[in-house]
Design a protein around this motif. Structure first.
Motif, PDB file in Angstrom:
ATOM      1  N   GLU A   1      30.710   2.850  25.649  1.00  0.00           N
ATOM      2  CA  GLU A   1      29.939   4.106  25.176  1.00  0.00           C
ATOM      3  C   GLU A   1      28.756   3.942  24.631  1.00  0.00           C
ATOM      4  OE1 GLU A   1      33.122   5.765  22.642  1.00  0.00           O
ATOM      5  OE2 GLU A   1      34.440   6.132  24.647  1.00  0.00           O
ATOM      6  N   SER A   2      28.436   2.710  23.709  1.00  0.00           N
ATOM      7  CA  SER A   2      27.129   2.676  23.051  1.00  0.00           C
ATOM      8  C   SER A   2      26.243   2.285  23.947  1.00  0.00           C
ATOM      9  CB  SER A   2      27.339   1.900  21.808  1.00  0.00           C
ATOM     10  OG  SER A   2      27.424   0.579  22.280  1.00  0.00           O
TER      11      SER A   2
ATOM     12  N   ALA B   1      23.008  -3.846  25.599  1.00  0.00           N
ATOM     13  CA  ALA B   1      22.594  -2.967  26.536  1.00  0.00           C
ATOM     14  C   ALA B   1      21.690  -3.514  27.583  1.00  0.00           C
ATOM     15  CB  ALA B   1      21.887  -1.684  25.644  1.00  0.00           C
TER      16      ALA B   1
ATOM     17  N   ARG C   1      25.246  -7.560  19.751  1.00  0.00           N
ATOM     18  CA  ARG C   1      24.933  -6.304  19.164  1.00  0.00           C
ATOM     19  C   ARG C   1      23.414  -6.349  18.383  1.00  0.00           C
ATOM     20  NH1 ARG C   1      30.509  -4.847  16.349  1.00  0.00           N
ATOM     21  NH2 ARG C   1      30.525  -7.260  16.098  1.00  0.00           N
TER      22      ARG C   1
ATOM     23  N   SER D   1      34.189   1.218  22.975  1.00  0.00           N
ATOM     24  CA  SER D   1      33.000   1.649  22.120  1.00  0.00           C
ATOM     25  C   SER D   1      31.828   0.829  22.516  1.00  0.00           C
ATOM     26  CB  SER D   1      33.415   1.277  20.654  1.00  0.00           C
ATOM     27  OG  SER D   1      33.751  -0.224  20.442  1.00  0.00           O
ATOM     28  N   THR D   2      31.942  -0.292  22.972  1.00  0.00           N
ATOM     29  CA  THR D   2      30.679  -0.909  23.652  1.00  0.00           C
ATOM     30  C   THR D   2      30.225  -0.140  24.761  1.00  0.00           C
ATOM     31  OG1 THR D   2      31.492  -2.941  22.535  1.00  0.00           O
ATOM     32  CG2 THR D   2      29.867  -3.298  24.303  1.00  0.00           C
TER      33      THR D   2
ATOM     34  N   THR E   1      19.930  -7.444  23.730  1.00  0.00           N
ATOM     35  CA  THR E   1      21.159  -6.734  23.280  1.00  0.00           C
ATOM     36  C   THR E   1      21.984  -6.600  24.253  1.00  0.00           C
ATOM     37  OG1 THR E   1      19.929  -4.713  24.468  1.00  0.00           O
ATOM     38  CG2 THR E   1      19.610  -5.312  21.925  1.00  0.00           C
TER      39      THR E   1
ATOM     40  N   ARG F   1      37.137  -3.630  21.349  1.00  0.00           N
ATOM     41  CA  ARG F   1      36.090  -3.524  21.340  1.00  0.00           C
ATOM     42  C   ARG F   1      35.243  -2.818  22.479  1.00  0.00           C
ATOM     43  NH1 ARG F   1      32.776  -7.768  18.997  1.00  0.00           N
ATOM     44  NH2 ARG F   1      30.957  -6.591  19.835  1.00  0.00           N
TER      45      ARG F   1
END
Lengths: 225, 225
Positions: free
Chosen positions: B89-90, B67, B35, B86-87, B65, B83
Motif C-alpha cells: 500500500e505504501s 519503492a 524503508r 502495508s508495504t 528505498t 508487513r
C-alpha cells in the motif's frame, strides 16, 4: 513374539506392496484385510510366495476380513479417503479403542492434462485429522508412509531409501511406528511432530507427482537431510 | 544487459544473504530495498565488499528505498507476512502492474518448547495466494526460495544444493524465476505447478525445522529426486 501389523485394504495396490515390504523386513508379521476374506487369503499367499523366493522365514502373512485384522498390534488403513468412514462404521468404532492406527492417505485432486495434482484436504485440514475424528479418543492415530511412491511398493528388487515423516500426538505409539518404518527396506523414519503436521505431509505427494510430471523426472521421492 | 532483481526488505537476514548469493551467481544485478535508503546503501556496500573479496566483477549491487527497487525486472518480497499488505500500500499497488514478483514467505506458528513449528496460512490457503490478491491482476506472482534454510543464505562459503520448488501461473515468468534460482549456488529449480501448490510448499519450512528439532539434525534441507 513379533508384533503384528494388520492392513485394512490390504489387497489394494499399496496395501499388498506394504505387506510384502514389511514381511521382508522380518521384524513384524502381517495380516492382510479385505472386504472378502478369500481375496485377502489369495493376496497373503502371494506374499508368502515372495517371502519363500527370498528365503525370508522369520515372518508370516495371513489373510482375513478388514474387521478381523484389527486384532493386530498396529493397524494400517490403506483405503481411498472416501471409503474410510464407511469401513470404520462397518467394522465398529469400538474395535479401535486404544489401538495404534496408521494413516498413509493423501487426498488429491488429479489434473494430469494440466500437469498438476493438488492436495484435496477435508475441512479438518488433512485426511489424518478427519480420520482421528472418526475414531475413539483413545485411538493413537499416526501418519506415516504418506510420501512413498505408490508404484514402488511392489518393486521388491528396488530399495526404498526415502525419508518418511512420521506425525502423531502419542509419543509411545509414534516410537512403535518409527520402528516399523525403519524395518522396511532403507526407509528413514523421521519424527515430524504432531498429527497437525499432516496438513503439510499429505500435500507432499501431489507436489512430488507434479514435480515429476513437469520436470521430466521419474519416481520422484522426498528426502529431508 | 543483465536483468535486475530488486529485493523489498533487502536489509533483513534473508534479504541480505539473497542479495549476496544472487550477485555471486553473476547472472543478475541486485537492488536492495529498505524503508530507509541509507540502510539499504550500507547493506549494498557490504555486498560489494563480499563480491570484491571473491573477485566477482560481473554484477553490481546498489541500495535504495523499497519503492524504488520496483523498477527492477524481478521483485522479491522478503518481508514478514504481516508487513506485506502495508508495504504494498505504501509503495502503491499500480507500481506492480505486469511485474514479476517473487514471494518466499512461509507464515509459521512457532512452538520451540514443544519442539514443533506449524504452518500458519491465511484464509486464502497460503501467503502467496493472499499476496496475489493484494497485487494487480496483471502481476505475475511466483513462489520460490521458500524452503532454503534462512541461516544458510549468509554462509557464503557453503554451497546451497537444495531442491527449490517454483510455483506460479505464468509460464514465462516462471521460466525467468527458474533461471534466477538456477544462478544461485547449486540450487536446483523445479517447476512445482500452479501458485496453489504454495499451500504445500510454504508448509515444508515448518516441517523441516520440526524434523531438525526432533531428530537431532542440523540445517535440514529438502530434496526432490
Amino acid at each position: 513374539m513379533k508384533k503384528t501389523v494388520g492392513i485394512i485394504g490390504g489387497t489394494g495396490n499399496i496395501g499388498e506392496g506394504l505387506a510384502r515390504r514389511i514381511c521382508l523386513g522380518e521384524k513384524f508379521d502381517v495380516i492382510i484385510g479385505s472386504r472378502e476374506s478369500e481375496k485377502a487369503c489369495v493376496a497373503a499367499d502371494g506374499v508368502v510366495c515372495a517371502l519363500n523366493e527370498r528365503k525370508c522365514t522369520a515372518t508370516t502373512c495371513s489373510g482375513t476380513t478388514n474387521a478381523d485384522v484389527c486384532c493386530a498390534d498396529v493397524i494400517i488403513i490403506s483405503l481411498p479417503f472416501e471409503r474410510v468412514q464407511s469401513t470404520i462404521e462397518s467394522i465398529g468404532k469400538s474395535v479401535f479403542e486404544n489401538k495404534i492406527v496408521i494413516s498413509l492417505i493423501n487426498p488429491m485432486i488429479r489434473n494430469p492434462k494440466e500437469k498438476y495434482f493438488l492436495p484435496d484436504a477435508p475441512a479438518e485440514g488433512s485426511a489424518a485429522l478427519a480420520i482421528q475424528k472418526m475414531l475413539p479418543a483413545s485411538t493413537k492415530l499416526i501418519a506415516a508412509f504418506n510420501n512413498v511412491a505408490a508404484n514402488k511398493w511392489m518393486e521388491l528388487d528396488e530399495a526404498l531409501d526415502y525419508s518418511v515423516a512420521v506425525c502423531g500426538d502419542d509419543a509411545e505409539a509414534k516410537k512403535t511406528v518409527m520402528e516399523l518404518v525403519g524395518s522396511v527396506s532403507k526407509l528413514k523414519p523421521l519424527d515430524a511432530g504432531p498429527l497437525a503436521m499432516t496438513k503439510v505431509v499429505e500435500g507432499i505427494t501431489p507436489l512430488v507427482i507434479t514435480i515429476a510430471m513437469r520436470n521430466g523426472l521419474k519416481d520422484v521421492g522426498v528426502y529431508f537431510k
